[in-house]
Design an enzyme around this catalytic site. Structure first.
Site, PDB file in Angstrom:
ATOM      1  N   ALA A   8       0.734  -1.249   0.096  1.00 21.60           N
ATOM      2  CA  ALA A   8       0.084  -0.066  -0.105  1.00 21.60           C
ATOM      3  C   ALA A   8       0.953   1.468  -0.005  1.00 21.60           C
ATOM      4  CB  ALA A   8      -0.880   0.064   1.104  1.00 21.60           C
ATOM      5  N   ALA A  10       3.267   4.087  -2.757  1.00 17.40           N
ATOM      6  CA  ALA A  10       2.749   4.842  -3.742  1.00 17.40           C
ATOM      7  C   ALA A  10       2.197   3.892  -5.137  1.00 17.40           C
ATOM      8  CB  ALA A  10       4.008   5.485  -4.488  1.00 17.40           C
ATOM      9  N   ARG A  31       0.087  -3.315   5.609  1.00 16.77           N
ATOM     10  CA  ARG A  31       0.615  -3.551   7.188  1.00 16.77           C
ATOM     11  C   ARG A  31      -0.962  -3.288   8.111  1.00 16.77           C
ATOM     12  NH1 ARG A  31       4.562  -0.245   5.273  1.00 16.77           N
ATOM     13  NH2 ARG A  31       6.724  -1.238   5.270  1.00 16.77           N
ATOM     14  N   LYS A  71       8.827  -2.733  -2.509  1.00 21.02           N
ATOM     15  CA  LYS A  71      10.254  -2.774  -2.811  1.00 21.02           C
ATOM     16  C   LYS A  71      10.995  -4.074  -3.117  1.00 21.02           C
ATOM     17  CE  LYS A  71      10.403   1.793  -2.066  1.00 21.02           C
ATOM     18  NZ  LYS A  71      10.455   2.569  -3.343  1.00 21.02           N
ATOM     19  N   ASN A  95      11.334  -2.082 -10.048  1.00 17.60           N
ATOM     20  CA  ASN A  95      12.403  -1.488 -10.798  1.00 17.60           C
ATOM     21  C   ASN A  95      13.679  -2.468 -10.895  1.00 17.60           C
ATOM     22  OD1 ASN A  95      11.131   1.062 -11.226  1.00 17.60           O
ATOM     23  ND2 ASN A  95      11.826   1.882  -9.345  1.00 17.60           N
ATOM     24  N   LYS A 177      13.581   0.287 -19.258  1.00 19.80           N
ATOM     25  CA  LYS A 177      13.094   0.879 -17.922  1.00 19.80           C
ATOM     26  C   LYS A 177      14.440   0.869 -17.220  1.00 19.80           C
ATOM     27  CE  LYS A 177      10.662   2.850 -14.729  1.00 19.80           C
ATOM     28  NZ  LYS A 177       9.751   2.172 -13.753  1.00 19.80           N
ATOM     29  N   ASN A 181      16.033   4.304 -15.055  1.00 23.41           N
ATOM     30  CA  ASN A 181      16.374   4.317 -13.734  1.00 23.41           C
ATOM     31  C   ASN A 181      17.729   4.472 -13.197  1.00 23.41           C
ATOM     32  OD1 ASN A 181      13.676   1.373 -13.302  1.00 23.41           O
ATOM     33  ND2 ASN A 181      13.578   3.662 -12.463  1.00 23.41           N
ATOM     34  N   ASN A 244       8.379  15.023 -10.940  1.00 23.59           N
ATOM     35  CA  ASN A 244       8.412  13.861 -10.039  1.00 23.59           C
ATOM     36  C   ASN A 244       9.694  13.630  -9.201  1.00 23.59           C
ATOM     37  OD1 ASN A 244       7.041  11.507  -9.115  1.00 23.59           O
ATOM     38  ND2 ASN A 244       8.772  10.398 -10.213  1.00 23.59           N
ATOM     39  N   SER A 247      11.303   7.564  -6.827  1.00 19.63           N
ATOM     40  CA  SER A 247      11.205   6.756  -5.787  1.00 19.63           C
ATOM     41  C   SER A 247      12.459   6.500  -4.759  1.00 19.63           C
ATOM     42  CB  SER A 247      10.558   5.231  -6.094  1.00 19.63           C
ATOM     43  OG  SER A 247      11.727   4.794  -6.963  1.00 19.63           O
TER      44      SER A 247
END
Length: 297
Positions: A8, A10, A31, A71, A95, A177, A181, A244, A247
């Site tokens: 839960a 972003a 959680r 993550k 990522n 991607k 990153n 932005n 992350s």
């Protein structure tokens, strides 16, 4: 069709909220301490405005489709007690490289898909996120039977207002991607700048180019064939997510562990194995690890 979103933060709040707002049967797994807050509703604001009331639980129910939006270092624990149907698809949205292999080693064949998200979503508080930009989500799997089932996932996201597609070669899509990153996340985390500012400071722009060109050489040596120029791809993503906060910058700001090991660190790791020098990514990785050490991680 039952859909579960594990995480839960972003991305989990964003995807779960969008699908729930479109009328899908969604459970967000969070959680225990956040369950009651999320039961009051999901708020998505910014470039996309939505409100939703998905089911909320601290443990995953038996589902047809599972999105893991945690993550990289939490993927293994997130799927450790996951109940599965024979045809449940578990999509690892993350990522970097390596997390889907970890998931496959735990869940076995016929379950694991990969999601590559081009989005700029910031976690505001439990149940609330802010969207600075969204381009698309790319899905795929190294297993053909799983890839064949991902078309339904694309339909679900598109009917929820999110562009999506299935990639013919998901490894190439992951590297495409990863280029962005590698050029954005760690450098913004170190400098504290929003994405777009990397193009406004000449020395940082050059640093982005050097880091991404190294990643391009490593991917080529690994046999990866992509349809994009690594630097051009990175600059486009920077422009698309200009305002932005990456992350990794969000993680550093909260003194949390980062995903440096599956991003710049992974480029260095693979490069060293293949005999490809990666001094820029080595240095960037070391600097982020130094910041993590300062924060006690």
């Amino acid at each position: 069709m039952k859909i579960t979103v594990i995480g839960a933060g972003a991305l989990g709040t964003f995807y779960g909220g969008m699908m729930s707002a479109a009328g899908y049967d969604v459970t967000i797994v969070c959680r225990e301490k956040d369950v009651e807050t999320l039961k009051k509703g999901i708020n998505i604001k910014g470039q996309i405005e939505k409100q939703a009331n998905p089911d909320v639980s601290s443990s995953p129910p038996l589902s047809d489709i599972v999105f893991t939006a945690v993550k990289s270092y939490d993927v293994e624990s997130a799927i450790s007690d996951l109940p599965l149907k024979p045809d449940t698809v578990v999509i690892i949205i993350h990522n970097g490289l390596g997390c889907d292999e970890i998931a496959a080693s735990k869940l076995g064949k016929g379950h694991v898909g990969i999601g590559v998200s081009y989005s700029g979503v910031t976690f505001v508080r439990p149940g609330t996120v802010s969207v600075a930009g969204y381009t698309e989500t790319v899905f795929g799997s190294i297993e053909n039977d799983v890839s064949a089932r991902l078309g339904e996932v694309v339909k679900i996201l598109e009917s929820s207002g999110l562009k999506a597609r299935v990639a013919e070669d998901i490894r190439s899509a992951q590297w495409e991607k990863l280029y962005a990153n590698v050029g954005i996340n760690a450098i913004t985390a170190i400098t504290g700048l929003k994405n777009g500012m990397l193009l406004e400071v000449p020395s940082l722009r050059s640093l982005v180019v050097s880091a991404v060109e190294e990643a391009g050489r490593v991917s080529a040596a690994s046999g990866i064939k992509t349809d994009v120029d690594p630097v051009d791809k990175t600059f486009k993503v920077i422009k698309d997510t200009y305002n932005n906060r990456s992350s990794m910058l969000q993680d550093i700001s909260k003194e949390k562990p980062t995903e440096i090991d599956v991003l710049n660190g992974k480029v260095s790791e693979i490069g060293h194995k293949l005999g490809i020098p990666t001094p820029v990514n080595d240095t960037i990785t070391a600097l982020v690890k130094g910041i993590e050490k300062r924060h006690g991680n």
